[in-house]
Design an enzyme around this catalytic site. Structure first.
Site, PDB file in Angstrom:
ATOM      1  N   SER A  23       0.844  -1.196   0.000  1.00 11.31           N
ATOM      2  CA  SER A  23       0.000   0.000   0.000  1.00 11.31           C
ATOM      3  C   SER A  23       0.879   1.244   0.000  1.00 11.31           C
ATOM      4  O   SER A  23       1.728   1.409   0.881  1.00 11.31           O
ATOM      5  CB  SER A  23      -0.893   0.000   1.243  1.00 11.31           C
ATOM      6  OG  SER A  23      -1.426   1.303   1.427  1.00 11.31           O
ATOM      7  N   ASP A  40      -4.702   3.523  -1.997  1.00 13.29           N
ATOM      8  CA  ASP A  40      -5.794   3.855  -1.075  1.00 13.29           C
ATOM      9  C   ASP A  40      -6.321   5.261  -1.367  1.00 13.29           C
ATOM     10  O   ASP A  40      -5.637   6.251  -1.113  1.00 13.29           O
ATOM     11  CB  ASP A  40      -5.297   3.771   0.370  1.00 13.29           C
ATOM     12  CG  ASP A  40      -5.105   2.339   0.823  1.00 13.29           C
ATOM     13  OD1 ASP A  40      -6.053   1.545   0.703  1.00 13.29           O
ATOM     14  OD2 ASP A  40      -4.001   2.013   1.295  1.00 13.29           O
ATOM     15  N   MET A 100      -9.008   7.993  -0.348  1.00 10.76           N
ATOM     16  CA  MET A 100      -9.889   8.355   0.773  1.00 10.76           C
ATOM     17  C   MET A 100     -10.409   9.773   0.582  1.00 10.76           C
ATOM     18  O   MET A 100      -9.665  10.649   0.132  1.00 10.76           O
ATOM     19  CB  MET A 100      -9.113   8.297   2.090  1.00 10.76           C
ATOM     20  CG  MET A 100      -8.435   6.974   2.352  1.00 10.76           C
ATOM     21  SD  MET A 100      -7.667   6.986   3.992  1.00 10.76           S
ATOM     22  CE  MET A 100      -6.741   5.455   3.943  1.00 10.76           C
ATOM     23  N   PHE A 154      -6.677   4.369   8.084  1.00 17.85           N
ATOM     24  CA  PHE A 154      -5.291   4.637   8.482  1.00 17.85           C
ATOM     25  C   PHE A 154      -4.435   3.382   8.385  1.00 17.85           C
ATOM     26  O   PHE A 154      -4.921   2.275   8.640  1.00 17.85           O
ATOM     27  CB  PHE A 154      -5.245   5.165   9.925  1.00 17.85           C
ATOM     28  CG  PHE A 154      -6.022   6.445  10.090  1.00 17.85           C
ATOM     29  CD1 PHE A 154      -5.432   7.675   9.820  1.00 17.85           C
ATOM     30  CD2 PHE A 154      -7.360   6.411  10.468  1.00 17.85           C
ATOM     31  CE1 PHE A 154      -6.155   8.851   9.936  1.00 17.85           C
ATOM     32  CE2 PHE A 154      -8.102   7.583  10.590  1.00 17.85           C
ATOM     33  CZ  PHE A 154      -7.492   8.805  10.321  1.00 17.85           C
ATOM     34  N   GLY A 155      -3.163   3.592   8.040  1.00 21.92           N
ATOM     35  CA  GLY A 155      -2.197   2.502   8.065  1.00 21.92           C
ATOM     36  C   GLY A 155      -1.683   2.294   9.482  1.00 21.92           C
ATOM     37  O   GLY A 155      -1.957   3.088  10.389  1.00 21.92           O
ATOM     38  N   GLY A 190      -4.943  -4.533   6.095  1.00 22.78           N
ATOM     39  CA  GLY A 190      -4.866  -3.940   7.415  1.00 22.78           C
ATOM     40  C   GLY A 190      -4.151  -4.826   8.405  1.00 22.78           C
ATOM     41  O   GLY A 190      -4.603  -5.945   8.669  1.00 22.78           O
ATOM     42  N   GLY A 203       1.131  -2.295   4.056  1.00 24.41           N
ATOM     43  CA  GLY A 203       1.695  -0.947   3.973  1.00 24.41           C
ATOM     44  C   GLY A 203       2.953  -0.837   4.792  1.00 24.41           C
ATOM     45  O   GLY A 203       4.073  -0.881   4.272  1.00 24.41           O
TER      46      GLY A 203
HETATM   47  C1  DX5 Z   1      -6.360   1.334   5.576  1.00 20.92           C
HETATM   48  C2  DX5 Z   1      -5.856   1.055   4.192  1.00 20.92           C
HETATM   49  C3  DX5 Z   1      -4.759   0.094   4.129  1.00 20.92           C
HETATM   50  C4  DX5 Z   1      -3.508   0.515   4.856  1.00 20.92           C
HETATM   51  C5  DX5 Z   1      -2.802  -0.718   5.344  1.00 20.92           C
HETATM   52  O1  DX5 Z   1      -7.579   1.963   5.510  1.00 20.92           O
HETATM   53  O2  DX5 Z   1      -6.912   0.564   3.385  1.00 20.92           O
HETATM   54  O3  DX5 Z   1      -4.452  -0.260   2.779  1.00 20.92           O
HETATM   55  O4  DX5 Z   1      -2.610   1.232   4.068  1.00 20.92           O
HETATM   56  O5  DX5 Z   1      -1.718  -0.337   6.120  1.00 20.92           O
HETATM   57  P1  DX5 Z   1      -1.004  -1.372   7.094  1.00 20.92           P
HETATM   58  O6  DX5 Z   1      -0.504  -2.509   6.247  1.00 20.92           O
HETATM   59  O7  DX5 Z   1       0.100  -0.570   7.692  1.00 20.92           O
HETATM   60  O8  DX5 Z   1      -2.020  -1.819   8.095  1.00 20.92           O
HETATM   61 ZN    ZN Z   2      -6.491  -0.320   1.440  1.00 21.67          ZN
END
Ligand code: DX5
Ligand code: ZN
Length: 232
Positions: free
Chosen positions: A11, A36, A38, A144-145, A177, A198
């Site tokens: 991501s 992503d 948003m 959020f990541g 996630g 991510g």
């Molecule tokens: C969250 C996003 C994910 C996020 C994952 O809403 O859809 O794609 O970037 O991040 P990680 O892998 O750090 O949980």
């Molecule tokens: Zn995502």
């Protein structure tokens, strides 16, 4: 049944947004890049929109997998398919007519993906599987990541995998996630075969090595616990 392989889709939410082209070059061994989108309405965060995604599509060494965390998906998602993306995933909670929308995405040349927030059950949507190329089961609350993987989603992944097998449809099951070298094993054992990561990719000194390691872990767990043949 066509064979399935495990895919790692990093991501770019965890990448450096000022240097996106260079950040894409750091994950050239990925299966796709997860983008992503948003809108600060569907989720409480704001990232990039269509103009930036169109530019990413032009320079990316790997296919684009858009995850649209936006309201009014019926209106916006087809425009991402028009941009030539490999895969466009909308949230079912943001779509008025998911079947119509999935058909529209396919008609415009993209794979059709449908995402479920953690609190959205999969059962009401099982009849839609044949309309989809990918089902995204969120393993954190979107927005959020860097959040922790929700183990309570594992039974939903298992039920979705069983339904996909029963339907005979060729539908990938993506999880997004909290995917790490540790949690990917549990998600793969439950039946997921496409993994968004991510922080577990871009947070490492070598994103390429992180991708290889995640893919190996995912493939091992997935192959060992499903009846599907693998070609990877
Ligand atoms: C969250 C996003 C994910 C996020 C994952 O809403 O859809 O794609 O970037 O991040 P990680 O892998 O750090 O949980
Ligand atoms: Zn995502």
């Amino acid at each position: 049944m066509s064979p399935l392989k495990c895919c790692i889709n990093p991501s770019i939410l965890s990448a450096d947004f000022v240097n996106l082209e260079a950040e894409l070059a750091r994950i050239a061994n990925a299966d796709a890049v997860h983008v992503d989108v948003m809108d600060n309405h569907f989720v409480p965060n704001l990232t990039i929109g269509l103009p930036v995604v169109e530019r990413l599509q032009k320079v990316s060494p790997v296919p684009l997998d858009a995850h649209l965390m936006i309201a009014d998906a019926d209106r916006w998602a087809p425009l991402y398919a028009d941009a030539g993306l490999d895969s466009v995933t909308f949230h079912v909670e943001a779509a008025n007519a998911p079947i119509k929308l999935a058909r529209e995405l396919r008609a415009r040349g993209a794979k059709a993906g449908m995402a479920l927030r953690p609190g959205t059950p999969v059962e009401p949507y099982l009849d839609l599987l044949t309309e989809l190329d990918m089902l995204l089961i969120m393993t954190v609350e979107p927005g959020f990541g860097g959040q922790s993987f929700l183990d309570v989603m594992l039974p939903k992944i298992r039920r979705a995998r069983a339904a996909v097998e029963g339907s005979g449809a060729n539908v990938a099951i993506q999880v997004d996630g909290g995917i790490t070298e540790e949690t990917i094993t549990r998600a793969a054992e439950a039946g997921a075969n496409v993994f968004v990561a991510g922080s577990a990719v871009y947070g490492k000194p070598s994103p390429e090595e992180a991708i290889e390691s995640l893919r190996a872990n995912g493939q091992l767990a997935f192959t060992g616990t499903t009846l599907i043949s693998n070609n990877a």
